[in-house]
Design a protein around this motif. Structure first.
Motif, short mmCIF file in Angstrom:
data_model
loop_
_atom_site.label_atom_id
_atom_site.label_comp_id
_atom_site.label_asym_id
_atom_site.label_seq_id
_atom_site.Cartn_x
_atom_site.Cartn_y
_atom_site.Cartn_z
N ARG A 6 8.15 13.89 36.54
CA ARG A 6 7.62 15.16 36.05
C ARG A 6 6.30 14.93 35.30
N THR A 43 3.67 24.66 37.41
CA THR A 43 4.77 25.60 37.34
C THR A 43 6.08 24.94 37.74
N VAL A 44 6.06 24.08 38.75
CA VAL A 44 7.26 23.35 39.14
C VAL A 44 7.73 22.46 37.99
N TYR A 46 7.33 23.01 34.80
CA TYR A 46 7.93 23.87 33.79
C TYR A 46 9.30 24.39 34.23
N LEU A 47 9.43 24.74 35.50
CA LEU A 47 10.68 25.31 35.99
C LEU A 47 11.80 24.28 36.08
N THR A 48 11.47 23.02 36.27
CA THR A 48 12.50 21.99 36.39
C THR A 48 12.84 21.32 35.07
N GLU A 49 12.20 21.76 34.01
CA GLU A 49 12.51 21.19 32.70
C GLU A 49 13.86 21.72 32.22
N HIS A 62 9.91 27.69 25.89
CA HIS A 62 9.98 27.27 27.29
C HIS A 62 9.65 28.45 28.21
N ARG A 63 10.14 29.65 27.87
CA ARG A 63 9.82 30.84 28.67
C ARG A 63 8.32 31.14 28.62
N VAL A 66 6.81 28.87 31.18
CA VAL A 66 7.06 29.36 32.54
C VAL A 66 6.15 30.54 32.85
N LEU A 70 3.28 30.92 35.81
CA LEU A 70 3.19 32.04 36.75
C LEU A 70 1.84 32.74 36.66
#
Length: 111
Positions: A6, A43-44, A46-49, A62-63, A66, A70
């Motif tokens: 990551r 973005t990937v 952030y989304l896989t964290e 965290h949101r 994300v 986006l």
């Protein structure tokens, strides 16, 4: 996703994002593609964290990350269309990321 992978993906994506933004000024046709790949990579990441074990405040931050990712993807769509609104979306994304960087440093590890 592995933490080391990551980190590597985030670094490469950030370089591509920055390169795409700078090269857009030269009107080089590859710039939107570099920017889009960089935005997607970030973005990937952030989304896989993982959010397991985070408190409410850390999940909120965290949101924000994300949402920032986006916004970068939406900025790349505007970049492909040739509209300058991508700069505004990128600026909002940068403000969110700066906020998370300063506020998020006071998390569970530093208390």
């Amino acid at each position: 996703m592995n933490s080391q992978i990551r980190t590597y993906l985030f670094t490469v994506s950030a370089i591509l994002l920055l390169g795409g933004a700078v090269l857009y000024l030269t009107q080089w046709f590859v710039a939107p593609y570099l920017f889009a790949v960089g935005a997607a990579g970030i973005t990937v990441c952030y989304l896989t964290e993982s959010v397991v074990g985070l408190d409410f405040r850390q999940k909120r931050l965290h949101r924000f990350n994300v949402l920032s990712g986006l916004l970068m993807i939406a900025a790349s769509a505007f970049m492909f269309k040739g509209k300058m609104e991508w700069v505004i979306l990128l600026a909002i994304s940068a403000i969110f990321q700066t906020y998370v960087a300063f506020v998020g440093g006071k998390g569970k590890n530093n208390s």
